[in-house]
Design an enzyme around this catalytic site. Structure first.
Site, PDB file in Angstrom:
ATOM      1  N   TYR A   1     -12.420  19.765  -5.692  1.00 25.03           N
ATOM      2  CA  TYR A   1     -13.140  19.952  -6.954  1.00 25.03           C
ATOM      3  C   TYR A   1     -14.431  20.734  -6.707  1.00 25.03           C
ATOM      4  O   TYR A   1     -14.719  21.728  -7.380  1.00 25.03           O
ATOM      5  CB  TYR A   1     -13.443  18.581  -7.580  1.00 25.03           C
ATOM      6  CG  TYR A   1     -14.363  18.636  -8.774  1.00 25.03           C
ATOM      7  CD1 TYR A   1     -13.860  18.843 -10.051  1.00 25.03           C
ATOM      8  CD2 TYR A   1     -15.753  18.507  -8.626  1.00 25.03           C
ATOM      9  CE1 TYR A   1     -14.708  18.905 -11.152  1.00 25.03           C
ATOM     10  CE2 TYR A   1     -16.606  18.576  -9.720  1.00 25.03           C
ATOM     11  CZ  TYR A   1     -16.088  18.770 -10.979  1.00 25.03           C
ATOM     12  OH  TYR A   1     -16.926  18.856 -12.060  1.00 25.03           O
TER      13      TYR A   1
HETATM   14  N1  LIG Z   1     -19.417  14.749 -17.918  1.00 27.29           N
HETATM   15  C1  LIG Z   1     -20.237  14.919 -16.889  1.00 27.29           C
HETATM   16  O1  LIG Z   1     -21.039  14.031 -16.577  1.00 27.29           O
HETATM   17  C2  LIG Z   1     -20.194  16.207 -16.099  1.00 27.29           C
HETATM   18  C3  LIG Z   1     -20.900  16.281 -14.891  1.00 27.29           C
HETATM   19  C4  LIG Z   1     -20.854  17.469 -14.165  1.00 27.29           C
HETATM   20  C5  LIG Z   1     -20.140  18.561 -14.647  1.00 27.29           C
HETATM   21  N2  LIG Z   1     -19.471  18.455 -15.833  1.00 27.29           N
HETATM   22  C6  LIG Z   1     -18.721  19.628 -16.307  1.00 27.29           C
HETATM   23  O2  LIG Z   1     -18.917  19.787 -17.698  1.00 27.29           O
HETATM   24  C7  LIG Z   1     -17.701  20.217 -18.335  1.00 27.29           C
HETATM   25  C8  LIG Z   1     -17.298  19.219 -19.416  1.00 27.29           C
HETATM   26  O3  LIG Z   1     -17.266  17.909 -18.859  1.00 27.29           O
HETATM   27  P1  LIG Z   1     -16.508  16.721 -19.592  1.00 27.29           P
HETATM   28  O4  LIG Z   1     -16.878  15.488 -18.853  1.00 27.29           O
HETATM   29  O5  LIG Z   1     -16.720  16.820 -21.071  1.00 27.29           O
HETATM   30  O6  LIG Z   1     -14.980  17.104 -19.233  1.00 27.29           O
HETATM   31  P2  LIG Z   1     -13.651  16.295 -19.592  1.00 27.29           P
HETATM   32  O7  LIG Z   1     -13.959  15.107 -20.433  1.00 27.29           O
HETATM   33  O8  LIG Z   1     -12.928  16.068 -18.321  1.00 27.29           O
HETATM   34  O9  LIG Z   1     -12.872  17.346 -20.513  1.00 27.29           O
HETATM   35  C9  LIG Z   1     -12.442  18.557 -19.991  1.00 27.29           C
HETATM   36  C10 LIG Z   1     -11.468  19.216 -20.919  1.00 27.29           C
HETATM   37  O10 LIG Z   1     -10.771  20.186 -20.156  1.00 27.29           O
HETATM   38  C11 LIG Z   1      -9.450  20.268 -20.621  1.00 27.29           C
HETATM   39  N3  LIG Z   1      -8.538  20.629 -19.534  1.00 27.29           N
HETATM   40  C12 LIG Z   1      -8.338  19.975 -18.360  1.00 27.29           C
HETATM   41  N4  LIG Z   1      -7.380  20.590 -17.632  1.00 27.29           N
HETATM   42  C13 LIG Z   1      -6.966  21.660 -18.370  1.00 27.29           C
HETATM   43  C14 LIG Z   1      -5.993  22.665 -18.180  1.00 27.29           C
HETATM   44  N5  LIG Z   1      -5.205  22.674 -17.100  1.00 27.29           N
HETATM   45  N6  LIG Z   1      -5.836  23.604 -19.130  1.00 27.29           N
HETATM   46  C15 LIG Z   1      -6.593  23.583 -20.256  1.00 27.29           C
HETATM   47  N7  LIG Z   1      -7.530  22.633 -20.515  1.00 27.29           N
HETATM   48  C16 LIG Z   1      -7.708  21.694 -19.569  1.00 27.29           C
HETATM   49  C17 LIG Z   1      -9.092  18.890 -21.158  1.00 27.29           C
HETATM   50  O11 LIG Z   1      -8.255  19.104 -22.266  1.00 27.29           O
HETATM   51  P3  LIG Z   1      -7.328  17.962 -22.980  1.00 27.29           P
HETATM   52  O12 LIG Z   1      -8.279  16.820 -23.280  1.00 27.29           O
HETATM   53  O13 LIG Z   1      -6.819  18.620 -24.192  1.00 27.29           O
HETATM   54  O14 LIG Z   1      -6.298  17.562 -21.988  1.00 27.29           O
HETATM   55  C18 LIG Z   1     -10.440  18.258 -21.518  1.00 27.29           C
HETATM   56  O15 LIG Z   1     -10.649  18.200 -22.904  1.00 27.29           O
HETATM   57  C19 LIG Z   1     -16.662  20.322 -17.222  1.00 27.29           C
HETATM   58  O16 LIG Z   1     -16.572  21.663 -16.801  1.00 27.29           O
HETATM   59  C20 LIG Z   1     -17.214  19.438 -16.120  1.00 27.29           C
HETATM   60  O17 LIG Z   1     -16.798  19.838 -14.828  1.00 27.29           O
HETATM   61  C21 LIG Z   1     -19.466  17.305 -16.542  1.00 27.29           C
END
Ligand SMILES: NC(=O)c1ccc[n+]([C@@H]2O[C@H](COP(=O)([O-])OP(=O)(O)OC[C@H]3O[C@@H](n4cnc5c(N)ncnc54)[C@H](OP(=O)(O)O)[C@@H]3O)[C@@H](O)[C@H]2O)c1
Length: 234
Positions: free
Chosen positions: A146
């Site tokens: 990752y």
């Molecule tokens: N949340 C945090 O604390 C945090 C911390 C560090 C970085 N980030 C970054 O911030 C961003 C958003 O975070 P988040 O926590 O909201 O992410 P999340 O809840 O994991 O959601 C990510 C989205 O990506 C979509 N996705 C995953 N695999 C995919 C694929 N193969 N093709 C198309 N779509 C795909 C999923 O779609 P479906 O739901 O439709 O399956 C999901 O809605 C990410 O880039 C993450 O790495 C987040």
């Protein structure tokens, strides 16, 4: 006058969903991608978003999406690469997991940027924003693939910022803990909060604020904005 929409990938939950809702609230037309139909996607439609089903797990899924996007619009205000999988290095599935993370975090942004840059070249403000992760600063013991794939995304920020300037700004956002998952237990939450100087779970609005900063500021490109609560100070 026709206003070019902002594309956000993976916007059916959490940070992507919040940014899509806030952009709509602030008057920007929005296109979102999703993999599974769910209530949040229907709600975004009722708020005026265009929705495109897309799975970036393989090259065909990515190129199919690019074709569908080009049928949907002939211009874009911005592309926000938010889709992501937070997947550990599971024994026995290392190669499959690495390939999957590479697909979502690097190949999809790479191909979409290359094949949709012309949609951003309309003479007005235009942006690409890569949502990375603060973990790339020091690597990870349990999420090696990752972290590596998100580090690759950081490098795409530099190359695309150079190659697409001056018409298109290209920047990254590197969040640390923004929002816990519902199944994170108390012990995990306590430890995670102790890793930053500010010690809070800030919620998705801080990413929307960062996104708006990058969209609104005409003099920032090739930069990754760290949004980590001072995690590097601990
Ligand atoms: N949340 C945090 O604390 C945090 C911390 C560090 C970085 N980030 C970054 O911030 C961003 C958003 O975070 P988040 O926590 O909201 O992410 P999340 O809840 O994991 O959601 C990510 C989205 O990506 C979509 N996705 C995953 N695999 C995919 C694929 N193969 N093709 C198309 N779509 C795909 C999923 O779609 P479906 O739901 O439709 O399956 C999901 O809605 C990410 O880039 C993450 O790495 C987040």
């Amino acid at each position: 006058m026709h206003q070019a929409p902002i594309l956000i990938t993976g916007a059916s939950q959490r940070i992507g969903l919040h940014c899509a809702e806030r952009l709509l609230e602030d008057g920007f037309p929005v296109i979102v991608t999703y993999r599974r139909e769910r209530d949040s996607i229907e709600r975004l439609r009722t708020l005026g978003a265009h929705t495109l089903k897309a799975d970036f797990s393989d090259e065909a899924g990515i190129t199919g999406f690019i074709g569908a996007l080009r049928e949907q619009t002939d211009s874009l205000r911005a592309i926000v690469h938010n889709a992501s999988e937070w997947r550990p290095d599971a024994p026995g599935q290392e190669a499959e997991a690495f390939r999957q993370l590479f697909q979502v975090h690097m190949l999809a942004p790479y191909l979409i940027n290359l094949h949709c840059a012309d949609l951003l070249r309309h003479g007005g403000p235009a942006d690409i924003v890569h949502i990375g992760d603060d973990v790339t600063r020091k690597g990870s013991k349990k999420h090696i693939a990752y972290a590596a794939s998100k580090a690759g995304l950081d490098n795409l920020t530099l190359s695309f910022a150079a190659s697409l300037a001056p018409a298109i700004k290209v920047n990254g956002i590197a969040p640390a803990l923004i929002q816990f998952n519902p199944d994170d237990d108390e012990e995990y939450r306590r430890k995670a909060l102790a890793k930053s100087a500010l010690g809070i779970e800030p919620g998705a609005e801080v990413i929307y604020q960062s996104l708006r900063y990058l969209l609104d500021n005409p003099y920032v490109t090739g930069t990754t904005l760290t949004v980590n609560g001072g995690r590097h100070l601990i």
